[in-house]
Design a protein around this motif. Structure first.
Motif, PDB file in Angstrom:
ATOM      1  N   VAL A  80       4.843  -2.591   6.623  1.00  0.00           N
ATOM      2  CA  VAL A  80       5.965  -2.738   6.154  1.00  0.00           C
ATOM      3  C   VAL A  80       6.357  -2.727   4.682  1.00  0.00           C
ATOM      4  N   HIS A  81       7.297  -1.866   4.226  1.00  0.00           N
ATOM      5  CA  HIS A  81       7.432  -1.476   2.885  1.00  0.00           C
ATOM      6  C   HIS A  81       8.973  -2.077   2.512  1.00  0.00           C
ATOM      7  N   VAL A  82       9.103  -3.007   1.556  1.00  0.00           N
ATOM      8  CA  VAL A  82      10.581  -3.557   1.336  1.00  0.00           C
ATOM      9  C   VAL A  82      10.603  -3.167  -0.165  1.00  0.00           C
ATOM     10  N   PRO A  83      11.239  -2.151  -0.407  1.00  0.00           N
ATOM     11  CA  PRO A  83      11.324  -1.471  -1.758  1.00  0.00           C
ATOM     12  C   PRO A  83      12.123  -2.242  -2.744  1.00  0.00           C
ATOM     13  N   GLU A  84      13.124  -3.209  -2.295  1.00  0.00           N
ATOM     14  CA  GLU A  84      13.781  -3.957  -3.390  1.00  0.00           C
ATOM     15  C   GLU A  84      12.900  -4.852  -3.913  1.00  0.00           C
ATOM     16  N   GLU A  85      11.757  -5.417  -3.150  1.00  0.00           N
ATOM     17  CA  GLU A  85      10.763  -6.196  -3.749  1.00  0.00           C
ATOM     18  C   GLU A  85       9.662  -5.623  -4.205  1.00  0.00           C
ATOM     19  N   ARG A  86       9.342  -4.285  -4.151  1.00  0.00           N
ATOM     20  CA  ARG A  86       8.417  -3.696  -4.580  1.00  0.00           C
ATOM     21  C   ARG A  86       7.313  -4.146  -4.105  1.00  0.00           C
ATOM     22  N   THR A  87       7.279  -4.247  -2.609  1.00  0.00           N
ATOM     23  CA  THR A  87       6.003  -4.763  -1.919  1.00  0.00           C
ATOM     24  C   THR A  87       5.981  -4.157  -0.613  1.00  0.00           C
ATOM     25  N   VAL A  88       4.460  -3.934  -0.269  1.00  0.00           N
ATOM     26  CA  VAL A  88       4.404  -3.383   1.121  1.00  0.00           C
ATOM     27  C   VAL A  88       3.288  -4.365   1.675  1.00  0.00           C
ATOM     28  N   PHE A  89       3.505  -4.499   2.892  1.00  0.00           N
ATOM     29  CA  PHE A  89       2.818  -5.526   3.912  1.00  0.00           C
ATOM     30  C   PHE A  89       1.693  -4.567   4.646  1.00  0.00           C
ATOM     31  N   THR A  90       0.766  -4.476   4.373  1.00  0.00           N
ATOM     32  CA  THR A  90      -0.204  -3.204   5.195  1.00  0.00           C
ATOM     33  C   THR A  90      -0.706  -3.769   6.343  1.00  0.00           C
ATOM     34  N   GLY A  91      -0.912  -5.244   6.853  1.00  0.00           N
ATOM     35  CA  GLY A  91      -1.811  -5.698   7.947  1.00  0.00           C
ATOM     36  C   GLY A  91      -3.167  -5.408   7.402  1.00  0.00           C
ATOM     37  N   ASP A  92      -3.971  -4.842   8.405  1.00  0.00           N
ATOM     38  CA  ASP A  92      -5.503  -4.826   8.210  1.00  0.00           C
ATOM     39  C   ASP A  92      -5.781  -3.367   7.717  1.00  0.00           C
ATOM     40  N   THR A  93      -4.923  -2.706   7.351  1.00  0.00           N
ATOM     41  CA  THR A  93      -5.359  -1.463   6.756  1.00  0.00           C
ATOM     42  C   THR A  93      -5.906  -1.828   5.264  1.00  0.00           C
ATOM     43  N   ILE A  94      -5.718  -3.009   4.881  1.00  0.00           N
ATOM     44  CA  ILE A  94      -6.336  -3.516   3.548  1.00  0.00           C
ATOM     45  C   ILE A  94      -6.929  -4.895   4.191  1.00  0.00           C
ATOM     46  N   PHE A  95      -8.331  -4.963   3.723  1.00  0.00           N
ATOM     47  CA  PHE A  95      -8.817  -6.309   3.737  1.00  0.00           C
ATOM     48  C   PHE A  95      -9.312  -6.278   2.308  1.00  0.00           C
ATOM     49  N   SER A  96      -8.766  -7.377   1.696  1.00  0.00           N
ATOM     50  CA  SER A  96      -8.726  -7.649   0.395  1.00  0.00           C
ATOM     51  C   SER A  96      -9.781  -8.767  -0.031  1.00  0.00           C
ATOM     52  N   GLU A  97     -10.754  -8.244  -0.856  1.00  0.00           N
ATOM     53  CA  GLU A  97     -12.009  -9.103  -1.199  1.00  0.00           C
ATOM     54  C   GLU A  97     -12.639  -9.777  -0.092  1.00  0.00           C
ATOM     55  N   CYS A  98     -12.718  -9.353   1.150  1.00  0.00           N
ATOM     56  CA  CYS A  98     -13.393  -9.832   2.266  1.00  0.00           C
ATOM     57  C   CYS A  98     -13.812  -8.968   3.322  1.00  0.00           C
ATOM     58  N   GLN A  99     -14.576  -9.034   4.455  1.00  0.00           N
ATOM     59  CA  GLN A  99     -15.194  -7.987   5.236  1.00  0.00           C
ATOM     60  C   GLN A  99     -14.312  -7.202   5.976  1.00  0.00           C
ATOM     61  N   THR A 100     -14.493  -5.967   5.943  1.00  0.00           N
ATOM     62  CA  THR A 100     -13.635  -5.021   6.809  1.00  0.00           C
ATOM     63  C   THR A 100     -14.112  -4.961   8.220  1.00  0.00           C
ATOM     64  N   TRP A 101     -13.154  -5.031   9.288  1.00  0.00           N
ATOM     65  CA  TRP A 101     -13.555  -5.179  10.599  1.00  0.00           C
ATOM     66  C   TRP A 101     -13.240  -3.575  11.034  1.00  0.00           C
ATOM     67  N   LEU A 102     -14.296  -3.057  11.512  1.00  0.00           N
ATOM     68  CA  LEU A 102     -14.167  -1.686  12.160  1.00  0.00           C
ATOM     69  C   LEU A 102     -13.748  -1.651  13.491  1.00  0.00           C
TER      70      LEU A 102
END
Ligand SMILES: [Zn+2]
Length: 287
Positions: free
Chosen positions: A161-183
């Motif tokens: 979910v990309h909200v351009p006015e807030e310059r933010t994207v919510f990626t869900g688990d496409t990104i695991f930030s600094e934690c284990q990735t579940w394949l």
């Protein structure tokens, strides 16, 4: 919840995904719901202080992103990519999502026990999608825009979910930030293509499915870990290791912790990641 921008509130400190909401001049849009009942009810109450909830969007069908929808019944319409709608709370050979949500209650949300619906009551109306789309979808809500981007890979219906006015994207688990990735059942090839697509977004903030808020640097970091997993298992096969030897010897457990509240899943993640890649490579498929 943590306020990321004037309009965005998110929660990265709970067991489960990073549920968030965005306020607009015409109500609130929720992006993923807390798995733990007490927090789902509290988040709904907090979000509703900013206006009526117009939409609940889920980024994927995994239980940690959708179970809390039950506690948002009557709060706007639930928007799902078809791939999320079709897999919503479906039992698979690997996981019974209802049982997994229930199992978290004694340790992570004992006060939520009284709110937790029994199975029959839950499945009678789990609050799945009432707007179901394929491809991408744009919602204009008051003074904010929500680009729902079909970004398959981690799951078939994966939605950013990309909200351009807030310059933010919510990626869900496409990104695991600094934690284990579940394949697990992921399509890693599609996932890498998705990262290339998201890399083109002009944003300051990336709200990941798990772990701390990050930036666009996360797209390269996630691509690297996916390629490293693939390379490690491909090398194991080239060395003639059996499936069991590959599972025993290929591990990324030292690299990152598991996201909050799920440390006990480390062995499960390493085993399933290695075995799923091994099975696909040895069957002659791109993972
Ligand atoms: Zn997740």
């Amino acid at each position: 919840m943590e306020q990321l921008t004037p309009r965005i509130f998110t929660e990265t400190q709970l067991r489960g995904c990073n549920p968030s909401y965005v306020t607009t001049s015409d109500g609130v849009v929720v992006i993923d719901t807390p798995q733990l009942p007490t927090y789902a009810v509290a988040m709904r109450q907090e979000a509703e202080t900013h206006g009526v909830i117009r939409y609940v969007i889920n980024t994927e069908h995994h239980v940690d992103h959708i179970f809390g929808n039950y506690f948002f019944k009557g709060a706007g319409q639930v928007v799902h990519h078809q791939g999320i709608y079709e897999n919503f709370m479906k039992v698979t050979p690997d996981l019974d999502p209802y049982a997994y949500a229930l199992e978290a209650i004694p340790t992570d949300d004992p006060e939520g026990a009284g709110l937790f619906p029994d199975k029959e009551e839950y499945y009678a109306d789990p609050n799945s999608g009432s707007i179901v789309f394929t491809g991408d979808l744009t919602l204009r809500v008051g003074d904010r825009t929500f680009h729902l981007l079909h970004t398959p890979g981690h799951t078939p219906g994966q939605t950013a979910v990309h909200v351009p006015e807030e310059r933010t994207v919510f990626t869900g688990d496409t990104i695991f930030s600094e934690c284990q990735t579940w394949l697990m059942t992921s399509n890693v090839t599609q996932w890498i293509d998705t990262l290339d697509r998201l890399r083109g977004l002009d944003v300051d903030y990336v709200v990941p499915g798990h772990g701390p808020i990050t930036t666009t640097s996360a797209f390269d970091a996630q691509r690297a870990i996916l390629i490293e997993w693939e390379a490690a298992v491909a090398s194991a096969i080239s060395l003639g290791w059996s499936r069991e030897e590959t599972i025993d010897r290929v591990t990324f457990a030292e690299r990152f912790p598991v996201d909050i509240g799920q440390g006990h899943m480390m062995h499960y993640i390493q085993t399933l990641n290695a075995s799923s890649l091994y099975d696909k490579f040895t069957a002659g498929q791109r993972p």
